[in-house]
Design a protein around this motif. Structure first.
Motif, PDB file in Angstrom:
ATOM      1  N   GLU A  21      -2.226 -12.239   0.404  1.00  0.00           N
ATOM      2  CA  GLU A  21      -1.983 -10.891   0.922  1.00  0.00           C
ATOM      3  C   GLU A  21      -2.423 -10.776   2.375  1.00  0.00           C
ATOM      4  O   GLU A  21      -1.740 -10.180   3.204  1.00  0.00           O
ATOM      5  CB  GLU A  21      -2.732  -9.874   0.052  1.00  0.00           C
ATOM      6  N   SER A  25       0.115 -10.050   5.482  1.00  0.00           N
ATOM      7  CA  SER A  25      -0.107  -8.879   6.315  1.00  0.00           C
ATOM      8  C   SER A  25       0.104  -9.203   7.786  1.00  0.00           C
ATOM      9  O   SER A  25       0.501  -8.358   8.575  1.00  0.00           O
ATOM     10  CB  SER A  25      -1.529  -8.348   6.103  1.00  0.00           C
ATOM     11  N   ILE A  30       4.490  -4.872   6.908  1.00  0.00           N
ATOM     12  CA  ILE A  30       4.333  -4.455   5.521  1.00  0.00           C
ATOM     13  C   ILE A  30       4.391  -2.945   5.351  1.00  0.00           C
ATOM     14  O   ILE A  30       4.401  -2.455   4.232  1.00  0.00           O
ATOM     15  CB  ILE A  30       3.029  -4.991   4.916  1.00  0.00           C
ATOM     16  N   THR A  31       4.406  -2.178   6.429  1.00  0.00           N
ATOM     17  CA  THR A  31       4.546  -0.732   6.295  1.00  0.00           C
ATOM     18  C   THR A  31       6.000  -0.343   6.058  1.00  0.00           C
ATOM     19  O   THR A  31       6.285   0.811   5.760  1.00  0.00           O
ATOM     20  CB  THR A  31       4.034  -0.026   7.568  1.00  0.00           C
ATOM     21  N   LYS A  35       5.281   0.935  -1.255  1.00  0.00           N
ATOM     22  CA  LYS A  35       4.248   0.156  -1.942  1.00  0.00           C
ATOM     23  C   LYS A  35       3.948   0.650  -3.350  1.00  0.00           C
ATOM     24  O   LYS A  35       3.519  -0.122  -4.204  1.00  0.00           O
ATOM     25  CB  LYS A  35       2.951   0.181  -1.123  1.00  0.00           C
ATOM     26  N   TYR A  77       0.729  -0.818  -7.254  1.00  0.00           N
ATOM     27  CA  TYR A  77       0.594  -0.715  -5.800  1.00  0.00           C
ATOM     28  C   TYR A  77       0.639  -2.121  -5.218  1.00  0.00           C
ATOM     29  O   TYR A  77      -0.191  -2.974  -5.557  1.00  0.00           O
ATOM     30  CB  TYR A  77      -0.725  -0.037  -5.422  1.00  0.00           C
ATOM     31  N   MET A  78       1.619  -2.372  -4.346  1.00  0.00           N
ATOM     32  CA  MET A  78       1.789  -3.695  -3.769  1.00  0.00           C
ATOM     33  C   MET A  78       0.942  -3.830  -2.498  1.00  0.00           C
ATOM     34  O   MET A  78       1.145  -3.113  -1.513  1.00  0.00           O
ATOM     35  CB  MET A  78       3.257  -3.956  -3.460  1.00  0.00           C
ATOM     36  N   SER A  80       0.936  -6.448  -0.683  1.00  0.00           N
ATOM     37  CA  SER A  80       1.833  -7.147   0.229  1.00  0.00           C
ATOM     38  C   SER A  80       3.204  -7.175  -0.426  1.00  0.00           C
ATOM     39  O   SER A  80       3.350  -6.738  -1.570  1.00  0.00           O
ATOM     40  CB  SER A  80       1.318  -8.573   0.496  1.00  0.00           C
ATOM     41  N   GLY A  84       0.410  -7.566  -5.822  1.00  0.00           N
ATOM     42  CA  GLY A  84      -0.051  -6.199  -5.980  1.00  0.00           C
ATOM     43  C   GLY A  84      -0.987  -6.033  -7.164  1.00  0.00           C
ATOM     44  O   GLY A  84      -1.371  -7.001  -7.840  1.00  0.00           O
ATOM     45  N   GLY A 242      10.955  -0.426  -3.165  1.00  0.00           N
ATOM     46  CA  GLY A 242      10.164  -1.406  -2.426  1.00  0.00           C
ATOM     47  C   GLY A 242      10.350  -2.841  -2.868  1.00  0.00           C
ATOM     48  O   GLY A 242      10.168  -3.773  -2.078  1.00  0.00           O
TER      49      GLY A 242
END
Length: 254
Positions: A21, A25, A30-31, A35, A77-78, A80, A84, A242
């Motif tokens: 991860e 990043s 990654i935004t 997620k 929730y991921m 990356s 997750g 996502g």
């Protein structure tokens, strides 16, 4: 020894996920993907072992005996694009089934689980090839409570004589290792159909799945398999789910 090996494997997977991860990043924007994903599934769960004599799960011919009488609600929730975390609450209602020749039993089990998740499609960079299809692997720990609703066995000659206690009204706190895989199919931009097959290995189970006290030779062990189907919804600013969004790499921009 097997339990220790499973725990060690899960620990290694978690450490590898966190390490990967951090690497991802730096490599990806990654935004630019959603997620958070919520899911609701209905579950067909079957106890494998242990059972008392005369009790057992219904036939494993799922097509003939599927009974979805349990539910699971979760959130993923991921950290990356590939790795997750997932948390979920579930409620299982184990019975012998209408066509089973087992003695009647009923075990009600609320559950809570925390797991690591791997998006296999992204791990092998085949999300474009898979198109609307996806695949997740998951594994972690599950806490549960077993509530027996199975009537005690009494003597057919004298009903006042107890033959076997099924621990009606009592609860058994349980801890287990859960792992499985979840195929997905994207229905639209944020909604997807998901199915799952999971196996739970108990580490602290005192009851049989029908409610009696488990034999000392079982050594607190138990096994349960579940098959579920439901929907997931991706929450976030991006228009597409996502798990399938094409994510630009920062490396390509340099």
């Amino acid at each position: 020894m097997k339990k220790a090996n499973l725990l060690a494997l899960l620990s290694l997977i978690s450490l590898s996920a966190l390490s990967q991860e951090k690497k991802e990043s730096k490599d990806f924007s990654i935004t630019e993907f959603n997620k958070l994903t919520i899911e609701v599934t209905t579950v067909n769960a079957k106890g494998i072992e242990p059972f008392s004599p005369g009790y057992y799960s219904s036939s494993y011919k799922f097509i003939e005996n599927i009974t979805y009488n349990s539910i699971n609600i979760g959130a993923r929730y991921m950290l990356s694009p590939t790795f997750g975390l997932r948390a979920d609450f579930g409620y299982l209602n184990l019975t012998n089934g209408k066509r089973s020749k087992s003695l009647d039993y009923n075990m009600q089990i609320p559950t809570f689980g925390v797991q690591g998740v791997i998006n296999v499609s992204r791990l092998f960079n085949v999300e474009k090839t898979f198109g609307r299809f996806g695949l997740l692997f998951h594994g972690g720990l599950q806490i549960s409570q077993l509530y027996s609703r199975t009537p005690d066995e009494v003597s057919s000659i004298d009903p006042s004589i107890l033959v076997t206690s099924q621990n009606v009204g009592r609860k058994d706190n349980n801890l287990g290792i859960i792992f499985g895989f979840s195929p997905q199919f994207r229905l639209d931009d944020k909604l997807a159909l998901i199915s799952d097959v999971s196996l739970v290995n108990s580490l602290k189970q005192h009851f049989t799945w029908d409610g009696a006290n488990s034999a000392p030779t079982n050594n607190l062990t138990g096994k349960l398999v579940s098959m579920s189907i439901g929907i997931t919804y991706s929450i976030g600013a991006q228009n597409k789910h996502g798990d399938w969004t094409e994510i630009p790499s920062k490396k390509l921009k340099n």
